[in-house]
Write an enzyme that holds these catalytic residues in place. Structure first.
Site, PDB file in Angstrom:
ATOM      1  N   HIS B  48      -6.663  -3.218  -3.876  1.00 39.13           N
ATOM      2  CA  HIS B  48      -6.105  -1.886  -4.079  1.00 39.13           C
ATOM      3  C   HIS B  48      -4.788  -2.006  -4.852  1.00 39.13           C
ATOM      4  O   HIS B  48      -4.080  -3.025  -4.747  1.00 39.13           O
ATOM      5  CB  HIS B  48      -5.861  -1.196  -2.732  1.00 39.13           C
ATOM      6  CG  HIS B  48      -7.123  -0.760  -2.047  1.00 39.13           C
ATOM      7  ND1 HIS B  48      -7.143   0.108  -0.973  1.00 39.13           N
ATOM      8  CD2 HIS B  48      -8.423  -1.066  -2.298  1.00 39.13           C
ATOM      9  CE1 HIS B  48      -8.394   0.313  -0.588  1.00 39.13           C
ATOM     10  NE2 HIS B  48      -9.185  -0.394  -1.372  1.00 39.13           N
ATOM     11  N   GLU B  50      -1.879  -0.816  -4.497  1.00 36.50           N
ATOM     12  CA  GLU B  50      -0.666  -1.093  -3.711  1.00 36.50           C
ATOM     13  C   GLU B  50      -0.557  -2.571  -3.371  1.00 36.50           C
ATOM     14  O   GLU B  50       0.514  -3.182  -3.475  1.00 36.50           O
ATOM     15  CB  GLU B  50      -0.687  -0.313  -2.385  1.00 36.50           C
ATOM     16  CG  GLU B  50      -0.776   1.195  -2.508  1.00 36.50           C
ATOM     17  CD  GLU B  50      -2.205   1.704  -2.387  1.00 36.50           C
ATOM     18  OE1 GLU B  50      -3.083   1.156  -3.088  1.00 36.50           O
ATOM     19  OE2 GLU B  50      -2.446   2.631  -1.606  1.00 36.50           O
ATOM     20  N   CYS B  78      -4.468   3.869   2.189  1.00 31.09           N
ATOM     21  CA  CYS B  78      -5.435   3.657   3.276  1.00 31.09           C
ATOM     22  C   CYS B  78      -4.757   2.827   4.379  1.00 31.09           C
ATOM     23  O   CYS B  78      -3.602   2.410   4.238  1.00 31.09           O
ATOM     24  CB  CYS B  78      -6.673   2.930   2.742  1.00 31.09           C
ATOM     25  SG  CYS B  78      -6.404   1.164   2.432  1.00 31.09           S
ATOM     26  N   CYS B  81      -3.484  -0.659   3.206  1.00 24.79           N
ATOM     27  CA  CYS B  81      -2.282  -0.612   2.376  1.00 24.79           C
ATOM     28  C   CYS B  81      -1.080  -0.084   3.161  1.00 24.79           C
ATOM     29  O   CYS B  81       0.035  -0.588   3.001  1.00 24.79           O
ATOM     30  CB  CYS B  81      -2.543   0.246   1.143  1.00 24.79           C
ATOM     31  SG  CYS B  81      -3.781  -0.480   0.046  1.00 24.79           S
TER      32      CYS B  81
END
Lengths: 151, 151
Positions: B48, B50, B78, B81
């Site tokens: 992801h 992040e 999410c 993260c």
């Protein structure tokens, strides 16, 4: 879990929180293993054993997800790792010691117990070799607290 | 957020879910930026925006944690993260679109709203450029659903 404990021991030897994780495929063959790598040079706060083992397993398989795989880890996963285990589509999660402080499977947010979009492993077994896995953690933090450099 | 949106656009161009993230230091200088990298060769389910931006920032700073840093991301993080943002000790989190399905800050487990050991950013601002960030996501998934290869 024996292999995961061996990796946890390696972490301790490096001054890392003693958590070890082993990823195995549908036939039980070990694909990857890792221990926490957070504090050393080039390492980062996301370097938990589970994250490193799953990333390495994905690299080895040449695929983004680990459908059908089993992750065995000495400590109940935190929220970061528990959610990642869902993202990777791990089929079976086996963990050792329960973690009442940082765990996110049977403690805290209990991520798999909620509805929502997070994938939940088909099978979850906690408390495997709980005593040995937990003793490793307790001994480590006891030593950290009693170290003259920690004050 | 403009820079994060630019990175989200790069993700879309690669067929990745259009999320972009920018990490900046205490003076507002950009340390790292990334977009989702989940589906391509050598990438994995934990890729992801992040996670990639924070890992890159830690590498650049040569330290495990990102104390004082700001993370700006086009979508509500999410659980993976959001927890990692805590582990990295991010001081300020800015996000664009709210994510009622996968978000874990203002939705789902609301990780920072609970007690427990997870570090919570000192400042959290959601809904920045919400319309543009959300439109990127909606357009992407609309296109995926209408693609002949997705059936």
């Amino acid at each position: 879990m024996e292999e995961a404990l061996r990796w946890a021991g390696k972490a301790r030897a490096q001054g890392e929180v003693p958590v070890g994780a082993v990823l195995s495929d549908t036939r039980g063959r070990i694909l990857a293993a890792a221990h926490n790598q957070v504090e050393g040079p080039g390492q980062c706060a996301a370097g938990h054993a589970e994250m490193l083992a799953m990333a390495e397993g994905a690299r080895r398989l040449g695929q983004s997800r680990l459908v059908g795989c089993t992750l065995t880890v000495t400590l109940e996963p935190c929220a970061m790792c528990a959610a990642a285990i869902g993202h990777f589509r791990i089929q079976k999660l086996v963990f050792g010691a329960y973690d009442s402080k940082g765990g996110a499977v049977t403690h805290g947010p209990r991520l798999y117990a909620r509805g929502g979009s997070l994938h939940r492993p088909g099978e979850i077994i906690g408390g495997v070799q709980e005593r040995r896995c937990g003793a490793l953690m307790r001994d480590f933090f006891q030593q950290v607290r009693s170290s003259p450099t920690s004050g």
